[in-house]
Design a protein around this motif. Sequence first.
Motif, PDB file in Angstrom:
ATOM      1  N   ILE A   6       0.848  -1.188   0.000  1.00 18.07           N
ATOM      2  CA  ILE A   6       0.000   0.000   0.000  1.00 18.07           C
ATOM      3  C   ILE A   6       0.883   1.237   0.000  1.00 18.07           C
ATOM      4  O   ILE A   6       1.808   1.347   0.797  1.00 18.07           O
ATOM      5  N   LEU A   7       0.578   2.179  -0.884  1.00 17.08           N
ATOM      6  CA  LEU A   7       1.303   3.441  -0.936  1.00 17.08           C
ATOM      7  C   LEU A   7       0.294   4.567  -1.066  1.00 17.08           C
ATOM      8  O   LEU A   7      -0.417   4.672  -2.060  1.00 17.08           O
ATOM      9  N   ASN A   8       0.196   5.397  -0.014  1.00 16.64           N
ATOM     10  CA  ASN A   8      -0.756   6.499   0.011  1.00 16.64           C
ATOM     11  C   ASN A   8       0.017   7.799   0.144  1.00 16.64           C
ATOM     12  O   ASN A   8       0.554   8.107   1.205  1.00 16.64           O
ATOM     13  N   LEU A   9       0.093   8.564  -0.939  1.00 20.83           N
ATOM     14  CA  LEU A   9       0.817   9.828  -0.968  1.00 20.83           C
ATOM     15  C   LEU A   9      -0.111  10.990  -1.315  1.00 20.83           C
ATOM     16  O   LEU A   9       0.301  11.966  -1.944  1.00 20.83           O
ATOM     17  N   GLN A  10      -1.345  10.937  -0.900  1.00 16.18           N
ATOM     18  CA  GLN A  10      -2.313  11.983  -1.203  1.00 16.18           C
ATOM     19  C   GLN A  10      -1.982  13.266  -0.454  1.00 16.18           C
ATOM     20  O   GLN A  10      -1.450  13.241   0.652  1.00 16.18           O
ATOM     21  N   HIS A  11      -2.316  14.398  -1.077  1.00 21.58           N
ATOM     22  CA  HIS A  11      -2.227  15.727  -0.449  1.00 21.58           C
ATOM     23  C   HIS A  11      -0.817  16.053   0.045  1.00 21.58           C
ATOM     24  O   HIS A  11      -0.638  16.508   1.167  1.00 21.58           O
ATOM     25  N   GLU A  35      -4.556  14.675  -5.542  1.00 27.03           N
ATOM     26  CA  GLU A  35      -4.346  16.036  -5.025  1.00 27.03           C
ATOM     27  C   GLU A  35      -2.880  16.363  -4.800  1.00 27.03           C
ATOM     28  O   GLU A  35      -2.464  16.778  -3.728  1.00 27.03           O
ATOM     29  N   ASN A  36      -2.073  16.174  -5.814  1.00 29.06           N
ATOM     30  CA  ASN A  36      -0.671  16.569  -5.811  1.00 29.06           C
ATOM     31  C   ASN A  36      -0.429  17.437  -7.037  1.00 29.06           C
ATOM     32  O   ASN A  36      -1.378  17.950  -7.642  1.00 29.06           O
ATOM     33  N   LEU A  37       0.803  17.629  -7.425  1.00 19.75           N
ATOM     34  CA  LEU A  37       1.161  18.442  -8.590  1.00 19.75           C
ATOM     35  C   LEU A  37       1.888  17.587  -9.626  1.00 19.75           C
ATOM     36  O   LEU A  37       2.789  18.057 -10.313  1.00 19.75           O
ATOM     37  N   ASN A  53      -7.785   7.677  -7.700  1.00 16.13           N
ATOM     38  CA  ASN A  53      -6.485   7.631  -7.019  1.00 16.13           C
ATOM     39  C   ASN A  53      -5.487   8.629  -7.611  1.00 16.13           C
ATOM     40  O   ASN A  53      -4.460   8.910  -6.999  1.00 16.13           O
ATOM     41  N   PHE A  54      -5.787   9.150  -8.805  1.00 19.43           N
ATOM     42  CA  PHE A  54      -4.899  10.084  -9.490  1.00 19.43           C
ATOM     43  C   PHE A  54      -5.532  11.464  -9.649  1.00 19.43           C
ATOM     44  O   PHE A  54      -4.928  12.359 -10.223  1.00 19.43           O
ATOM     45  N   ALA A  55      -6.739  11.667  -9.152  1.00 23.99           N
ATOM     46  CA  ALA A  55      -7.485  12.917  -9.339  1.00 23.99           C
ATOM     47  C   ALA A  55      -6.750  14.097  -8.712  1.00 23.99           C
ATOM     48  O   ALA A  55      -6.036  13.960  -7.723  1.00 23.99           O
ATOM     49  N   GLY A  56      -6.931  15.273  -9.308  1.00 24.83           N
ATOM     50  CA  GLY A  56      -6.341  16.484  -8.753  1.00 24.83           C
ATOM     51  C   GLY A  56      -4.903  16.737  -9.163  1.00 24.83           C
ATOM     52  O   GLY A  56      -4.256  17.617  -8.613  1.00 24.83           O
ATOM     53  N   ASN A  57      -4.400  15.997 -10.112  1.00 29.91           N
ATOM     54  CA  ASN A  57      -3.064  16.219 -10.677  1.00 29.91           C
ATOM     55  C   ASN A  57      -3.258  16.713 -12.103  1.00 29.91           C
ATOM     56  O   ASN A  57      -3.525  15.918 -13.000  1.00 29.91           O
TER      57      ASN A  57
END
Length: 124
Positions: A6-11, A35-37, A53-57
Amino acid sequence: MTYLNILNLQHNQLSGQIPPQFNFLTRLTAFKVAENLLSGPIPSLLQNFSASNFAGNQGLCGAPLDDCPPSKRRWRPVRIRLPRLNDQSSIGAAVGFVVGFVVAFYFPHCFVCSERLRAYVVRI
Protein backbone atom coordinates in the motif's frame (compact mmCIF):
# COMPACT_ATOMS: atom_id res chain seq x y z
CA MET A 1 10.46 -1.92 -1.79
CA THR A 2 9.44 -4.90 -3.89
CA TYR A 3 7.22 -6.13 -1.03
CA LEU A 4 5.31 -2.84 -0.76
CA ASN A 5 1.55 -3.41 -0.71
CA ILE A 6 0.00 0.00 0.00
CA LEU A 7 1.30 3.44 -0.94
CA ASN A 8 -0.76 6.50 0.01
CA LEU A 9 0.82 9.83 -0.97
CA GLN A 10 -2.31 11.98 -1.20
CA HIS A 11 -2.23 15.73 -0.45
CA ASN A 12 1.57 16.08 -0.33
CA GLN A 13 2.24 18.66 -3.06
CA LEU A 14 4.47 16.19 -4.89
CA SER A 15 5.58 17.42 -8.30
CA GLY A 16 7.20 15.91 -11.36
CA GLN A 17 6.53 12.57 -13.00
CA ILE A 18 5.76 9.23 -11.42
CA PRO A 19 9.01 7.28 -11.95
CA PRO A 20 8.82 4.29 -14.32
CA GLN A 21 10.45 2.17 -11.58
CA PHE A 22 6.98 1.90 -10.02
CA ASN A 23 6.36 -0.79 -12.66
CA PHE A 24 8.53 -3.09 -10.53
CA LEU A 25 6.19 -2.85 -7.53
CA THR A 26 4.08 -5.82 -8.58
CA ARG A 27 2.58 -6.42 -5.10
CA LEU A 28 0.84 -3.04 -4.84
CA THR A 29 -2.81 -3.41 -3.91
CA ALA A 30 -3.45 0.29 -3.21
CA PHE A 31 -1.80 3.33 -4.78
CA LYS A 32 -3.10 6.84 -4.11
CA VAL A 33 -1.47 10.07 -5.28
CA ALA A 34 -4.56 12.27 -5.58
CA GLU A 35 -4.35 16.04 -5.03
CA ASN A 36 -0.67 16.57 -5.81
CA LEU A 37 1.16 18.44 -8.59
CA LEU A 38 2.17 15.39 -10.64
CA SER A 39 2.54 15.45 -14.42
CA GLY A 40 3.40 13.12 -17.27
CA PRO A 41 2.20 9.63 -18.15
CA ILE A 42 1.09 7.08 -15.56
CA PRO A 43 3.35 3.97 -15.56
CA SER A 44 1.67 0.91 -17.07
CA LEU A 45 1.43 -1.16 -13.86
CA LEU A 46 -0.37 1.69 -12.08
CA GLN A 47 -2.95 2.05 -14.84
CA ASN A 48 -5.02 -0.72 -13.21
CA PHE A 49 -5.94 1.53 -10.28
CA SER A 50 -9.03 3.73 -10.20
CA ALA A 51 -8.97 7.24 -11.71
CA SER A 52 -9.92 8.69 -8.32
CA ASN A 53 -6.48 7.63 -7.02
CA PHE A 54 -4.90 10.08 -9.49
CA ALA A 55 -7.48 12.92 -9.34
CA GLY A 56 -6.34 16.48 -8.75
CA ASN A 57 -3.06 16.22 -10.68
CA GLN A 58 -3.45 18.63 -13.58
CA GLY A 59 -0.56 17.34 -15.67
CA LEU A 60 -1.09 13.61 -15.16
CA CYS A 61 -2.30 11.64 -18.17
CA GLY A 62 -2.74 8.14 -19.53
CA ALA A 63 -5.05 5.35 -18.44
CA PRO A 64 -7.17 5.49 -16.34
CA LEU A 65 -7.22 9.28 -17.00
CA ASP A 66 -7.32 11.05 -20.35
CA ASP A 67 -4.83 10.02 -23.02
CA CYS A 68 -1.53 11.87 -23.14
CA PRO A 69 -1.10 14.37 -25.95
CA PRO A 70 1.54 13.51 -28.53
CA SER A 71 4.95 14.85 -27.64
CA LYS A 72 5.78 18.08 -29.45
CA ARG A 73 9.47 17.89 -28.67
CA ARG A 74 11.66 15.60 -30.65
CA TRP A 75 14.79 14.73 -28.75
CA ARG A 76 17.84 14.05 -30.80
CA PRO A 77 21.37 13.29 -29.73
CA VAL A 78 23.87 16.13 -29.65
CA ARG A 79 27.44 15.34 -30.59
CA ILE A 80 29.97 16.83 -28.17
CA ARG A 81 33.52 17.25 -29.33
CA LEU A 82 36.15 16.87 -26.66
CA PRO A 83 39.80 17.71 -27.21
CA ARG A 84 41.98 14.65 -27.60
CA LEU A 85 44.59 13.94 -25.00
CA ASN A 86 48.08 13.76 -26.37
CA ASP A 87 51.27 12.32 -24.92
CA GLN A 88 52.47 15.66 -23.53
CA SER A 89 49.31 16.24 -21.49
CA SER A 90 49.40 12.69 -20.11
CA ILE A 91 53.04 13.04 -19.10
CA GLY A 92 52.39 16.47 -17.60
CA ALA A 93 49.50 15.13 -15.50
CA ALA A 94 51.60 12.20 -14.25
CA VAL A 95 54.57 14.43 -13.36
CA GLY A 96 52.29 16.91 -11.59
CA PHE A 97 50.71 14.15 -9.53
CA VAL A 98 54.09 12.70 -8.50
CA VAL A 99 55.58 16.11 -7.63
CA GLY A 100 52.49 17.06 -5.62
CA PHE A 101 52.55 13.79 -3.72
CA VAL A 102 56.27 14.07 -2.92
CA VAL A 103 55.97 17.70 -1.74
CA ALA A 104 52.94 16.89 0.45
CA PHE A 105 54.69 13.84 1.89
CA TYR A 106 57.97 15.56 2.80
CA PHE A 107 56.50 18.92 3.88
CA PRO A 108 53.15 18.09 5.57
CA HIS A 109 53.52 20.99 8.01
CA CYS A 110 53.09 23.39 5.08
CA PHE A 111 49.66 22.00 4.24
CA VAL A 112 48.06 21.58 7.66
CA CYS A 113 46.30 24.84 8.52
CA SER A 114 44.55 23.87 11.74
CA GLU A 115 46.32 23.94 15.07
CA ARG A 116 44.33 20.86 16.14
CA LEU A 117 45.64 18.83 13.22
CA ARG A 118 49.26 19.87 13.75
CA ALA A 119 49.47 17.43 16.66
CA TYR A 120 48.82 14.55 14.26
CA VAL A 121 51.51 15.49 11.71
CA VAL A 122 54.39 13.07 12.00
CA ARG A 123 57.83 14.25 11.04
CA ILE A 124 59.84 11.87 8.90
